[in-house]
Design an enzyme around this catalytic site. Structure first.
Site, PDB file in Angstrom:
ATOM      1  N   GLU A 245      -6.700  -0.731  10.160  1.00  0.00           N
ATOM      2  CA  GLU A 245      -7.759  -1.752  10.089  1.00  0.00           C
ATOM      3  C   GLU A 245      -7.249  -3.178  10.204  1.00  0.00           C
ATOM      4  O   GLU A 245      -7.903  -4.016  10.797  1.00  0.00           O
ATOM      5  CB  GLU A 245      -8.544  -1.669   8.756  1.00  0.00           C
ATOM      6  CG  GLU A 245      -9.347  -0.417   8.575  1.00  0.00           C
ATOM      7  CD  GLU A 245      -8.720   0.450   7.528  1.00  0.00           C
ATOM      8  OE1 GLU A 245      -7.511   0.691   7.621  1.00  0.00           O
ATOM      9  OE2 GLU A 245      -9.441   0.902   6.621  1.00  0.00           O
TER      10      GLU A 245
ATOM     11  N   ASP B 192      -7.987   3.584   6.216  1.00  0.00           N
ATOM     12  CA  ASP B 192      -7.874   3.881   4.787  1.00  0.00           C
ATOM     13  C   ASP B 192      -8.423   5.253   4.441  1.00  0.00           C
ATOM     14  O   ASP B 192      -9.233   5.834   5.173  1.00  0.00           O
ATOM     15  CB  ASP B 192      -8.592   2.803   3.967  1.00  0.00           C
ATOM     16  CG  ASP B 192      -7.851   1.471   4.010  1.00  0.00           C
ATOM     17  OD1 ASP B 192      -6.639   1.474   4.272  1.00  0.00           O
ATOM     18  OD2 ASP B 192      -8.498   0.430   3.800  1.00  0.00           O
TER      19      ASP B 192
ATOM     20  N   ASP C 107     -10.445   6.178   2.003  1.00  0.00           N
ATOM     21  CA  ASP C 107     -11.754   6.309   1.360  1.00  0.00           C
ATOM     22  C   ASP C 107     -12.855   6.505   2.403  1.00  0.00           C
ATOM     23  O   ASP C 107     -12.593   6.601   3.598  1.00  0.00           O
ATOM     24  CB  ASP C 107     -12.038   5.088   0.477  1.00  0.00           C
ATOM     25  CG  ASP C 107     -11.989   3.775   1.259  1.00  0.00           C
ATOM     26  OD1 ASP C 107     -11.915   3.814   2.514  1.00  0.00           O
ATOM     27  OD2 ASP C 107     -12.031   2.707   0.622  1.00  0.00           O
TER      28      ASP C 107
ATOM     29  N   GLU D  14     -15.124   4.507   3.506  1.00  0.00           N
ATOM     30  CA  GLU D  14     -15.237   3.412   4.467  1.00  0.00           C
ATOM     31  C   GLU D  14     -14.198   3.573   5.575  1.00  0.00           C
ATOM     32  O   GLU D  14     -14.489   3.387   6.761  1.00  0.00           O
ATOM     33  CB  GLU D  14     -15.039   2.077   3.743  1.00  0.00           C
ATOM     34  CG  GLU D  14     -15.726   0.896   4.386  1.00  0.00           C
ATOM     35  CD  GLU D  14     -17.232   0.905   4.229  1.00  0.00           C
ATOM     36  OE1 GLU D  14     -17.892   0.274   5.077  1.00  0.00           O
ATOM     37  OE2 GLU D  14     -17.743   1.548   3.296  1.00  0.00           O
TER      38      GLU D  14
ATOM     39  N   TYR E 211      -2.965   2.223  -2.680  1.00  0.00           N
ATOM     40  CA  TYR E 211      -4.301   1.790  -2.258  1.00  0.00           C
ATOM     41  C   TYR E 211      -5.088   1.239  -3.429  1.00  0.00           C
ATOM     42  O   TYR E 211      -5.112   1.828  -4.514  1.00  0.00           O
ATOM     43  CB  TYR E 211      -5.040   2.962  -1.614  1.00  0.00           C
ATOM     44  CG  TYR E 211      -6.290   2.559  -0.886  1.00  0.00           C
ATOM     45  CD1 TYR E 211      -6.276   1.523   0.042  1.00  0.00           C
ATOM     46  CD2 TYR E 211      -7.503   3.203  -1.122  1.00  0.00           C
ATOM     47  CE1 TYR E 211      -7.419   1.145   0.722  1.00  0.00           C
ATOM     48  CE2 TYR E 211      -8.654   2.837  -0.438  1.00  0.00           C
ATOM     49  CZ  TYR E 211      -8.604   1.807   0.473  1.00  0.00           C
ATOM     50  OH  TYR E 211      -9.748   1.428   1.142  1.00  0.00           O
TER      51      TYR E 211
ATOM     52  N   ARG F 201      -8.397   0.593  -3.794  1.00  0.00           N
ATOM     53  CA  ARG F 201      -9.783   1.013  -4.067  1.00  0.00           C
ATOM     54  C   ARG F 201      -9.755   2.463  -4.526  1.00  0.00           C
ATOM     55  O   ARG F 201      -9.692   3.385  -3.720  1.00  0.00           O
ATOM     56  CB  ARG F 201     -10.663   0.847  -2.826  1.00  0.00           C
ATOM     57  CG  ARG F 201     -10.912  -0.599  -2.462  1.00  0.00           C
ATOM     58  CD  ARG F 201     -11.975  -0.772  -1.394  1.00  0.00           C
ATOM     59  NE  ARG F 201     -12.147  -2.179  -1.049  1.00  0.00           N
ATOM     60  CZ  ARG F 201     -11.508  -2.802  -0.061  1.00  0.00           C
ATOM     61  NH1 ARG F 201     -10.663  -2.125   0.699  1.00  0.00           N
ATOM     62  NH2 ARG F 201     -11.697  -4.089   0.182  1.00  0.00           N
TER      63      ARG F 201
ATOM     64  N   HIS G 292      -6.429  11.314  -5.320  1.00  0.00           N
ATOM     65  CA  HIS G 292      -6.017   9.926  -5.135  1.00  0.00           C
ATOM     66  C   HIS G 292      -5.205   9.496  -6.352  1.00  0.00           C
ATOM     67  O   HIS G 292      -5.207  10.144  -7.387  1.00  0.00           O
ATOM     68  CB  HIS G 292      -7.230   9.028  -4.973  1.00  0.00           C
ATOM     69  CG  HIS G 292      -8.006   9.306  -3.726  1.00  0.00           C
ATOM     70  ND1 HIS G 292      -9.199   8.694  -3.444  1.00  0.00           N
ATOM     71  CD2 HIS G 292      -7.752  10.142  -2.692  1.00  0.00           C
ATOM     72  CE1 HIS G 292      -9.655   9.137  -2.279  1.00  0.00           C
ATOM     73  NE2 HIS G 292      -8.796  10.012  -1.817  1.00  0.00           N
TER      74      HIS G 292
END
Length: 788
Positions: free
Chosen positions: A9, A82, A84, A86, A283, A285, A328
């Site tokens: 990203e 990523d 997640d 998103e 990460y 989040r 995670h």
């Protein structure tokens, strides 16, 4: 031909990963999402299972074009966004838009950007998880439906340019309700009694184990114990342990960075993003407190090396949240031996240090404490004073880290801090020095900080790690909530002192109600909240909003169709929208404050341009002409005033402005309140009234003093005035000298002395700037602004 194209990203992440992969890989960035719902229009085909109409963002067309070209040439395209929902959605959008075959694409995920993690991810590619994509689509589509259909209702019923959102509106509701709790809170004072004692050459304090609701009762108690003999009635020592907190999740990092570093939620995420993309932390989040075995071993090794074996106590934490993904990890350093990080700014270094210490502490031994409670009795009454203290016998994890406390609902003054106590035994006499009965006032519930709001949203199950920062940022940008500091107000309190056989009473003053970085609802936020609760109660219901989040989790697990979930939500929601739209009544939050001297009603309400005061009613019929004297009068509220708390007197004072306050240099002076606060107007110029002066009472003498003071500062600021039409003024500025002409500012080139500038040189600078096409900053006169 490109052998491998790996897409992430962000450019920073691309730069870091490119160092770890060989020459066979080209690493490029999509710079976030490449597609989204269109800015204009709903962009959703409701009749056909809510099919979204995705478009490439205008600012991403060049990026997409470059990626398409590289993807076409590559043997394999690696989607390394990523881990997640998103990130999964971004990978899916890339696959759809780049036009490459699924057979030549690989999806890779990692939770830290280190060489070993990236190499391991390349060894274990997978296909895109459609269930995660569906969960993200469900959130995006549902939030667009809510915003697109609710916002126009607010435009018609409250005020133009408003917006509503599924999570943001619930966050505003929390802040509005807390504000009303604070305003409704009635603080009934009480008296706490604190005694000062001495034993074995040690002074210590103890608090009476009861409180008195009146000054008389407190005074009576001190009278009773006057001349009493004090002794140790009971002594209790007990061991206790204190355990470390779990490693950081997104929300706990946001909370602790707010408490310890004074970071906003958004700032925390930006700084953490930078640390993650450069490979310093995992990460950022996540709602998991889980640590990998590799991380636990790394922390243990560092603890033994730095502090010794007795400080190491490995443990695995379990996440309480039902939707958390234990696969995670919590937020942790990628290398526990790196105590400091190079090449980072101060904020990044401070946040890294916080994350590292929290993670290290989570794998350290408990702190061991010896708590002591001494009960001091006396021979006049059965009442006791209690002294508490604690000694840390083994510091354990406290050697590294101690978690900060949230705001409490207790009056902080009502607590007696733990202190060092003397060595005593039962029935041993202690010397009495004095006792103070101090008047205290319970505090209302604390207003939310950004951090405590995140904690509340998480506790209610509203939102997820990726939504907290944008939600809190959005409600402030929309003008529903403001974050600000507020000065307290002086409050007198009584102190009754017993000392040397005498009882004396005195009155002291304390500052109360001071707020720092707290969230306050605006009048618009309150009125919109009330309207939405009345008409869309389900949308603003905390349980409903949490239930929606749970459904997103179920969709992510592949156990629920996202379109089925949207059908269940949308049909009743749309009917409610139609019903609210059809209703004739507007929502203004109108509040009758009372009547003015002429008997006309005075209201506080929301008008087309915001909060205002209205005096008088419109009584004429539609076909009748309203007489000038019968027309309502209007005035905007000041920036520091709120509709829910403004008094009738304060409202009527707004209509006294501007008021005449005298003559200076044969020109009338007037005091008023404008967009930039209280001012004095004189001869077409405006002079700000300092905070210590009251615009409603300021007199002629003080106004003249303010005008003269401002003129003197202007003289001191002026370097030179060059006669011209209009005149050119060379001035001292915050960032160095500059000159101004015709309300426009011009920078003085380097090497030019401001005091030596000639008219010709100034005109040449103006001409050069005009030819360069630079847009000069102009200043609207204060007079014009006050009229707006």
């Amino acid at each position: 031909m490109v052998k491998n194209l790996l897409i992430v990203e962000s450019p920073a992440k691309a730069k870091t990963i490119e160092k770890y992969l060989g020459k066979d890989f080209i690493v490029k960035s999509s710079i976030g999402h490449i597609r989204d719902l269109p800015e204009k229009g709903i962009g959703i085909d409701i009749k056909h299972d809510f099919a979204p109409e995705y478009v490439v963002s205008p600012d991403k067309k060049k990026v997409v074009s470059e990626l398409k070209k590289l993807a076409k040439e590559a043997e394999t395209v690696w989607l390394a966004t990523d881990e997640d929902r998103e990130g999964e959605a971004i990978a899916w959008h890339l696959l759809q838009e780049l036009g490459v075959k699924e057979s030549k694409t690989r999806r890779v995920v990692y939770h830290e950007i280190t060489k070993s993690a990236i190499e391991e991810a390349i060894k274990h590619p997978r296909s895109i998880d459609v269930a995660l994509v569906d969960a993200q689509q469900a959130r995006r589509v549902l939030d667009r439906l809510v915003g697109y259909e609710l916002s126009p209702v607010l435009w018609r019923k409250v005020k133009p340019s408003l917006s509503a959102g599924r999570v943001q509106s619930v966050a505003v509701r929390l802040i509005v309700e807390r504000e009303r709790e604070v305003n409704a809170f009635v603080s009934v004072s009480y008296f706490k009694v604190e005694g000062s004692f001495n034993a074995n050459n040690t002074n210590f304090k103890a608090e009476l184990d009861k409180r008195y609701d009146t000054e008389q009762k407190a005074n009576d108690f001190l009278t009773k114990i006057n001349g009493a003999e004090f002794f140790v009635r009971d002594l209790e020592k007990k061991p206790a342990k204190r355990s470390p907190s779990a490693p950081f999740t997104t929300s706990t990092l946001q909370q602790e960075a707010s408490r310890k570093l004074s970071f906003s939620v958004l700032q925390t995420m930006r700084v953490a993003q930078g640390l993650y993309e450069r490979g310093d932390i995992t990460y950022m989040r996540t709602d998991s407190v889980n640590l990998s075995q590799q991380a636990i071993d790394g922390a243990k090794q560092e603890i033994i090396k730095s502090f010794g074996k007795e400080y190491a106590e490995t443990r695995q934490y379990k996440t309480k949240s039902s939707g958390a993904q234990e696969a995670h990890e919590a937020i942790r350093p990628t290398d526990f031996s790196a105590k400091e990080i190079d090449g980072h700014n101060d904020n990044e270094a401070r946040l890294y240090d916080l994350i590292r210490k929290r993670t290290i502490a989570s794998q350290m031994a408990n702190a061991e404490i010896e708590k002591t409670v001494i009960t001091i009795g006396q021979n006049k009454t059965s009442d006791n004073f209690i002294a508490t203290g604690e000694v840390i016998t083994f510091d354990g994890f406290l050697k590294v880290y101690s978690e900060s406390d949230d705001d409490t609902e207790e009056d902080t003054n009502a607590k007696t801090e733990d202190a060092t106590l003397p060595m005593l035994k039962n029935n041993e006499a202690v010397n009495f020095s004095e006792a103070n009965a101090i008047q205290r006032f319970p505090s209302p519930p604390p207003r939310y900080t950004e951090a405590s709001l995140v904690k509340k949203l998480e506790a209610l199950g509203i939102g997820r790690p990726s939504t907290y920062a944008p939600t809190i940022s959005t409600v402030q940008k929309r003008g529903y909530v403001v974050k600000e500091n507020r000065e307290g107000t002086p409050r007198p309190y009584k102190v009754i002192t017993l000392k040397s056989g005498e009882i004396k009473s005195s009155t002291k003053t304390e500052n109360t109600g001071a707020e720092k970085s707290k969230l306050f609802p605006t009048d618009i936020g309150s009125v919109v909240t009330d309207f939405l609760i009345e008409n869309f109660g389900e949308i603003l219901d905390y349980n409903f909003t949490a239930h929606v989040e749970e459904q997103f989790d179920i969709i992510a697990e592949g156990k629920l169709s996202w379109t089925k979930m949207l059908h269940t939500f949308y049909n009743p929601f749309h009917l409610t929208v139609e019903k609210a739209t059809a209703a004739k009544q507007r929502a203004s939050g109108e509040k009758l404050l009372g009547q003015d001297a002429e008997g006309k009603n005075v209201y506080a309400k929301i008008g087309r341009y915001g909060p205002m005061i209205q005096i008088g009613d419109i009584t004429a019929k539609e076909d009748e002409e309203i007489k000038p004297e019968d027309k309502p009068k209007y005035s905007k509220l000041r920036a520091d005033q709120r509709m829910e708390t403004i008094t009738l007197e304060e409202a009527l004072n707004l209509f006294k402005m501007p008021r005449k306050i005298g003559i200076f240099e044969d020109v009338e002076m007037a005091a008023g309140i404008g967009r930039f606060g209280p001012y004095i107007r004189h001869d077409g110029k405006f002079y700000s009234i300092p905070k210590e002066d009251d615009v409603y009472t300021i007199d002629e003498e003080r106004a003249i003093e303010i005008i003269k003071d401002k003129r003197q500062k202007e003289i001191e600021k002026t370097i030179k005035i060059l006669p011209h039409d209009p005149e050119i003024r060379i001035l001292k500025g915050r960032f160095g000298p500059y000159f101004t002409m015709d309300k426009k500012n011009y920078k003085i080139p380097k090497g030019k002395e401001a005091a030596d500038l000639t008219l010709e040189e100034c005109l040449e600078i103006i001409k050069t700037d005009a030819e360069s096409g630079k847009k000069k900053r102009s200043f609207t006169p204060r007079k014009k602004k006050e009229k707006e």
